[in-house]
Each structure stands twice: as structure tokens, then as C-alpha cells.
Design an enzyme around this catalytic site. Sequence first.
Site, short mmCIF file in Angstrom:
data_model
loop_
_atom_site.label_atom_id
_atom_site.label_comp_id
_atom_site.label_asym_id
_atom_site.label_seq_id
_atom_site.Cartn_x
_atom_site.Cartn_y
_atom_site.Cartn_z
CB SER A 98 42.84 39.46 35.09
OG SER A 98 41.84 38.50 35.09
CG ASP A 240 38.02 38.09 37.03
OD1 ASP A 240 36.94 38.48 36.55
OD2 ASP A 240 39.03 37.89 36.35
CG ASP A 242 39.25 41.23 33.96
OD1 ASP A 242 39.19 40.33 34.82
OD2 ASP A 242 39.61 41.01 32.78
CG ASP A 244 37.81 37.95 32.36
OD1 ASP A 244 37.88 37.85 33.60
OD2 ASP A 244 38.81 37.85 31.62
MG MG Z 1 39.77 38.33 34.52
#
Ligand code: MG
Length: 454
Positions: A98, A240, A242, A244
Site C-alpha cells: 500500500s 497511493d 495500490d 485504493d
Molecule cells: Mg492503499
Amino acid sequence: MKDLKISVSGVRGIVGESLTPEIALSFAKAFGTHLNHPGRIVVGSDTRASSPLLKHAVISGLIATGYEVIDLGICPTPTVGIMIKELEAEGGVVITASHNPSQWNGLKFMGNQGIFLNEKEGKAFLEIYKDKAFKDLDPKKLKDLKTRTNAIAIHIAKVLKQVNVPLIKKSKFKVAVDACNGAGSVALPKLLVKLGCEVIELYTNPLEPFPRVPEPTPAHLHVLADLVKKKHADIGFALDPDADRLAIISEEGIAISEELTLALATDFILSSYKNISPSKKIVVTNLSTSRVMDDVAKKNRGVLIRTKIGEVHVAEEIQHLKALIGGEGNGGVIFPRVCFNRDSLSAAALILNLLAKENLPISKIVAALPSYYIVKKKITCHTQEEAFEVLDRAEDFFSGEVLDLTEGIKVLLKNAWIHIRASNTEPIVRVIAEAKTKKEAEELADGFIESLKL
Ligand code: MG
């Protein structure tokens, strides 16, 4: 092992130090053993240099426990959740750390609903990992490894079905994108083009390393902020690694607090459902998210439900209560019509739909929301026990006030709140306070931290 952070929904560590391919293999075998139901498992990853190394170890562990594996390649974390449902898979693994720096990586595990493992599931799974009680490999029952290259297209199509595409297209938005060269580098610009936007790309090369501190908080987004201003864009979106979480830059080149992404998306959704009963206008967020969410829910005659910290708590409550929307104050919007994960693509589309509907600059829409200031601090302890002692001290310090003990201690004051809780993964206590001004929020947090020294 030092720096290997194990939680119920996954593991994170520094690659080559605390996190090795051997550890990834064992976690994957534990996951395959835990699911214990023949079928397929979906795997996706972010753009870190170490992701292929760990991904192949994970695939090997899943096949060794009897699963067919579907490799989605590089894709946002929520895309994995969507593809689990799409392919009727038993679960999914995301290779990502992340918002952590590039030397970190990790594995996150989802069940067949496309939601991260909850506490009960995670504990059972971690028992298997710790005991190394893996299912035996049966060479006669080995399944295939397959690849799917259309996962992002499926994700985008799902988002487009939930917004007013002609209205957004008519606005011809100019949007600057900073994807941190992460898993949203391809997906977000593609979605924006489908929404008729002119896209100005910054840090959208998945082959390049992270160009900035990966957490999309205002202090790390000045290059995007300058670009938005220079190019006269209508809005800037930052992700960010990843993809999300979504952070917003206003057309004035100002980074809006990430707490407001969910508030804006929620305001749009609740105001779009005018004709349903207020008891069905349910929104879910966690205890530490800004009270601007209470204001937005109240304004739209909706109901705000708060959960313990952790995406899975919010996601399960959204599913359970059939909420319209939910998420976290870190820019993580969960829009259940698309998936039960924090999803930056849904968030971006909802924010653009809001802009098109209001026909106002984003700075004006934000200015109409009540403003608060949040401070986030932490107290480093030597042991987990010491962290719990801090919580006992907090209960004494704030006795006489209205307390919410759902998780840790949340003190509800007239115009402010403070939430004190122990971390699940390390011996620290997080102290989060919100008030009308920075000074008041700082004083509230520091007043408690100082009291511990007495
Ligand atoms: Mg993330």
C-alpha cells in the site's frame, strides 16, 4: 521477526530482510489450506520491483495447495476484489505494501466476497501459518496458472455503469493525475478518458520507481498541486501505490485534506437518493474519521454508522446494513455498487459526477462543507501491555466525559473529539483528535500525552 508486521488480513515487511519469498510461499500455502474449498484464487500486484518475486512464490504456494490461479498482473487492489466475484473465485491475494515505501512489500488476503479476511478468519489462517499445518501437495491434482488481461477494463466498466457519463462528458474536465507510478497508473487515466476528460499525466509510468513519498497526504503532493495550477486543470487526483485511496487537489492548486474525499463522495450519493426513506440512507465509516461525515449525513437526512478501525470492519458493515456508501477518512471510498473495497476509481468518478452536477469549481464545493482540523499522533511503547496501560490512563484522564468504548477510548466533547487506541500490529498507541482549529486539536492531543508524564 523484526519489522515483519502480521495482521489478520495480511503481512508486510522489508523485502530481503523481514519479508522473503520463503515467507510469501508459506503464507500462500496457509491461505490455500485455510480456504479448504477447491476452486480458483485470483492474484494481483502493485508496481514494486519486488512484486514479481513475491508473486511467483505466492502462485507456487496456492497451486501446491490445489488451487487454479488466475494472475491479473498489475492492477489496483479493488480490482482483485471485483475479479473474485466476477470469476467466482474462492479468494484473492494482493501483492502490495500500500502506502509504505518501495523497500517494503506485503500480501493481503480476501475471501470469496472480495472482502479482506476479518478477525475470525484471519486468526484461523494465522494459526495454520504459525503451525505450518499446510495441506499436502498432491501431484495428481495440480491445477493450472492462467492469466487475465481484462481485469482493469471490467473494473472501469463497472464504475461507468454507476455514474452519469453523458453529464460528466459534457463538462469536458481537465484532470491532472499523480498515480505515484503505482497500480493505478494505467487504470485511472483510462477511466478518465472514458469520462471525456482531458488527462494530464504525472507519475503514471508503472515501470518507474515511486517518485514521491507514497502516502497521498497534502505534504507529498506539491508537484501535482503546481501542475494543476500551471495547466489550469479543473481538479487533480493523487493515488497511493495500490490505488485504493484517492486524494484531491483543487483547481487553485491546493491539496484538500484526504478526509474530504469520502465526505464529498457521500454528499453526492446521499443527495442523489432523494426519494428513499431516511432509514435506508445508511453510510458507514470508522471511529477516527472526521465529524464532517456526521454533518454530511445530517444534511441529507441519512444515518451514519461508525465501526472499529480497519477496512474490513467498514466493508462488512456496509454489506450487512446494505449501506449506500462508506469508507475511511484517508481517501478510501467504498462504493458497494462497484465493490466492497476502498476504490480510487469509484471515488474519482463520483467526485467528477458531483462537479458536473453542481457546475461549480471543486474549491467552492469544499468551502461549503464545515471545516475541522485533525491531528494524528502516536505514543511509542516498549510492549503491548504498556500500550494497554496508556488506555487505562486515558479512561481515568477523561472520566466524566462521554466515552465511546467500541475500540480503545473515544472521548466525545461538545465541539471536538479525541480517539486513543492501541495498534494491532505494533506496540504503539494512536492518538487522533479533531477540533474546529489546529490549535484546539493539538492542545487536546498534547494535553493527554503530557498527562502521561506526570
Ligand atoms: Mg492503499
